[in-house]
Design a protein around this motif. Structure first.
Motif, PDB file in Angstrom:
ATOM      1  N   GLU A 296      -6.770  -7.441 -12.674  1.00  0.00           N
ATOM      2  CA  GLU A 296      -7.722  -7.026 -11.591  1.00  0.00           C
ATOM      3  C   GLU A 296      -8.819  -8.032 -11.517  1.00  0.00           C
TER       4      GLU A 296
ATOM      5  N   ASN B 207      -9.238 -11.008 -10.253  1.00  0.00           N
ATOM      6  CA  ASN B 207      -9.200 -11.873  -9.197  1.00  0.00           C
ATOM      7  C   ASN B 207      -9.204 -13.435  -9.736  1.00  0.00           C
TER       8      ASN B 207
ATOM      9  N   GLU C  34       0.102  -2.504  -6.807  1.00  0.00           N
ATOM     10  CA  GLU C  34      -1.142  -2.857  -6.388  1.00  0.00           C
ATOM     11  C   GLU C  34      -1.610  -4.425  -6.380  1.00  0.00           C
ATOM     12  N   CYS C  35      -1.082  -4.991  -7.449  1.00  0.00           N
ATOM     13  CA  CYS C  35      -1.316  -6.402  -7.513  1.00  0.00           C
ATOM     14  C   CYS C  35      -0.524  -7.416  -6.552  1.00  0.00           C
ATOM     15  N   TYR C  36       0.750  -6.406  -6.118  1.00  0.00           N
ATOM     16  CA  TYR C  36       1.617  -7.191  -5.109  1.00  0.00           C
ATOM     17  C   TYR C  36       1.050  -7.070  -3.726  1.00  0.00           C
ATOM     18  N   ARG C  37       0.720  -6.050  -3.519  1.00  0.00           N
ATOM     19  CA  ARG C  37      -0.078  -5.957  -2.112  1.00  0.00           C
ATOM     20  C   ARG C  37      -1.314  -6.605  -2.009  1.00  0.00           C
ATOM     21  N   GLN C  38      -2.060  -6.734  -2.998  1.00  0.00           N
ATOM     22  CA  GLN C  38      -3.305  -7.383  -3.101  1.00  0.00           C
ATOM     23  C   GLN C  38      -3.282  -9.040  -2.904  1.00  0.00           C
ATOM     24  N   TYR C  39      -1.829  -9.348  -3.423  1.00  0.00           N
ATOM     25  CA  TYR C  39      -1.642 -10.950  -3.052  1.00  0.00           C
ATOM     26  C   TYR C  39      -0.580 -11.160  -2.177  1.00  0.00           C
TER      27      TYR C  39
END
Length: 232
Positions: free
Chosen positions: A144, A146, A176-181
């Motif tokens: 989380e 960034n 969640e990390c996958y979707r963010q990046y």
């Protein structure tokens, strides 16, 4: 002394007999010794600092790890950080992606075809996996933060720990990390690799296989699906 022994000593090897000569040193004296110009003495200092389970000893070991180049000394530093225990976890997290230059900077062209989970290339991540599940709560905070370089190494550690000691709840954090990046192929590749330890990710992987057109990502999806099928 033969050539093999000389090479070991040049790389920081120190025998148990040599270590006993320094048993009397205080934590403060050991923190000074770990900066010695003699690699074997640095190894001894690292070994003995494990007995001093304090923030001071952790700080000394982390500082040494940042600059150490000799194999045996580096291994002893990592061993001692693990022996000290939970006090070492947060300081190691702060070093993710910062020590050495062996980390993946891009997706490698060559596939990893073994059925095991690859050891992290980052030395901090490689040390953190030795704490097992104890390291997971703080590793998740990195996802989380960034900071893609640190996240990249944290994913390796999370994936490795889960592969050998399943923790299904981790999957939602990786998704969640996958979707963010979505625009970061390296992080996508690492997360897809981590999915190999989550049978619950099969639907997601099959869906991504229909959407992705990057060859190495598709190859990693196939590998993760294969490992999932072998685990059932």
């Amino acid at each position: 002394m033969n050539l093999k022994e000389a090479q070991k000593i040049s790389r920081g090897y120190a025998s148990n007999a040599e270590k006993t000569k320094f048993d009397h040193l205080t934590c403060k004296e050991l923190t000074a010794l770990i900066s010695s110009s003699i690699a074997g003495e640095r190894t001894i200092a690292a070994n003995l600092l494990a007995k001093h389970q304090t923030q001071e000893s952790v700080f000394a070991l982390i500082s040494a790890l940042q600059v150490e180049t000799k194999l045996y000394s580096k291994l002893e530093i990592c061993d001692s950080l693990v022996k000290i225990g939970s006090l070492s976890i947060e300081p190691l997290l702060a070093q993710l992606g910062k020590i050495g230059s062996n980390q993946h900077q891009e997706i490698p062209a060559k596939e990893f075809k073994k059925i095991s989970y690859p050891l992290p290339r980052d030395i901090a991540a490689r040390t953190l996996i030795r704490f097992g599940k104890k390291a997971l709560p703080l590793l998740l905070t990195v996802l989380e933060a960034n900071k893609p370089k640190q996240i990249s190494e944290a994913i390796d550690a999370i994936g490795f720990i889960n592969f050998y000691d399943s923790e299904p709840e981790l999957l939602k954090h990786l998704l969640e990390c996958y979707r963010q990046y979505m625009d970061n192929n390296l992080l996508q590749w690492k997360i897809i690799r981590a999915m190999s330890g989550f049978p619950e990710s099969k639907t997601f992987l099959l869906d991504q296989k229909q959407q992705i057109n990057t060859l190495r990502l598709l190859q990693e999806i196939d590998r993760s699906l294969l490992l999932i099928s072998k685990s059932n």
